[in-house]
Design a protein around this motif. Sequence first.
Motif, short mmCIF file in Angstrom:
data_model
loop_
_atom_site.label_atom_id
_atom_site.label_comp_id
_atom_site.label_asym_id
_atom_site.label_seq_id
_atom_site.Cartn_x
_atom_site.Cartn_y
_atom_site.Cartn_z
N THR A 70 0.82 -1.21 0.00
CA THR A 70 0.00 0.00 0.00
C THR A 70 0.86 1.26 0.00
OG1 THR A 70 -0.14 0.03 2.43
CG2 THR A 70 -1.87 -1.16 1.24
N LYS A 107 0.80 5.50 1.21
CA LYS A 107 0.14 6.52 2.03
C LYS A 107 -0.64 7.50 1.14
CE LYS A 107 3.75 6.36 5.58
NZ LYS A 107 4.78 7.15 6.31
N VAL A 135 -5.42 4.22 2.63
CA VAL A 135 -4.19 3.99 1.88
C VAL A 135 -4.53 3.37 0.52
CG1 VAL A 135 -2.65 3.77 3.85
CG2 VAL A 135 -3.89 1.76 3.04
N ILE A 184 -8.76 3.42 8.85
CA ILE A 184 -7.35 3.42 8.45
C ILE A 184 -6.93 4.86 8.19
CG2 ILE A 184 -5.65 2.64 6.77
CD1 ILE A 184 -7.47 0.21 6.25
N GLY A 221 -1.45 4.90 6.96
CA GLY A 221 -1.50 3.44 7.04
C GLY A 221 -1.61 2.89 8.44
N SER A 255 0.50 -0.18 12.76
CA SER A 255 0.19 -0.60 11.39
C SER A 255 -1.19 -1.23 11.28
CB SER A 255 1.24 -1.61 10.92
OG SER A 255 0.85 -2.21 9.70
#
Length: 471
Positions: free
Chosen positions: A228, A230, A249, A278, A282, A293
Amino acid sequence: MKFLFTLVFISITLVAQENIKDSIVKIYTVAKIPNYNIPWNSKLRQASGSGSIINGNRILTNAHVVANETFIEVKRYGATKRYEAEVEFISHQVDLAILKVKDESFFKGTKSLELGSLPKIQQKITVYGFPMGGNALSVTTGVVSRVEHTRYVHSGELFLAIQIDAAINPGSSGGPAISDDKIVGVVMQQIKKSQNIGYLVPAEIIKHFLQDIQDGKCDGFAHLGLATQKMENKALRTLYKMPNELSGVKVMDISQKSPSYKFLKDGDILLSIDGHNIENDGSVEFMPEQFTSLIYYVDKKQVGESVELEILRDAKITKADVKLSNTADDDLLVDTLEHDTMPRYFIFGGYVFTPLTRNLLIHSRSNLLKLREAAGKWATPQKDEAVILLRVLADESNRGDHKFSLWMIDELNGKKFKDFREFKKMIEESKDRFIVLKNEDGVEVAIDRDKARSVESKILRRYSIKSSASE
């Protein structure tokens, strides 16, 4: 009266500490250490670590304390007799192992320690273990400095970890960190040349591991199989039609072998996971005002369970339930660090072939860009493993190729191969006069098949190699 209360409190505390000490174990190991540069060689190493007695007459410790073991002994605090033990379950992913002692009398008079919960920042903890520098039990105290995802050295994967400022040293590994008379973590690793920066495997991860092995096997921790980006840049957010009130993300790459591949596509924006928002960097909130995370909510699930993803695609919000059936090794072209196994190799005419592993990259200290790039790629149904020419054992028959080493192979006689097993089979079953190996740059290595077979035993004797292939 106040003085009497203080004395009683101190007395209770000392008794509790003594009970805990009785549950601390020193672990002695002999391990067979592979040599990834010379895969037919290995050496023996003796070491020690720590552990603690938990429910069911089991010893909890680190996986790296008993990795590659050939013999294990354990000794209780306050005793001199050693007892033989064996690994019952092990998770190299999260650096945890369960040992079983062959003689049940080892546990006579002991009390198992209970698991606690995730500690808060600045919460006081006490670490028990047998670090280098002496034989007696060491007890150190400190506080929790951070709780966030950290790369576990033993596997190279990211998992939740507790950072502490209590003094820990080699030999402390596997020992318990105690708060309120319960295990809140297991000593795992430290930052070298730092001032008291150590890390624990949290009780939360330990509980997941113990739940996993209840059916008699260790399935591990699930992996989403995607990369992924940002979404903090305003221009990028506008490009993907992302309203200001949303955060998330961008999905930029997905493993074809991952269950996520059926539901996601490049350019999707992940907005939430299992109902948890989210952030644009991230991260997710896992405790009040604490973030880590987004994979935190993947790690909470067992392999086989599902996770709900909220997705923004073409300015529309949808949801998908993704079954977590894969671990990282299922998705990656080059698996995570391997343990408890010897390196695989195959020698043909002095040419030494092996799968590319992260262990080899570390042990060879290779900076070759192609190998590093391969270590960051996803596996596919067509390509599940990378194969390299490790080195060439010099002989007249392979003159001109003696300098080839750590050389990536992409084709064999014009054909692709899925993995190391298929590569080896293609060489063994080839009817062509020449075995032609080629990399993606077009560089070729040609091996005279009949000549290579005729000199095989001579080369093996010359280099004192017992077998042309690993088991």
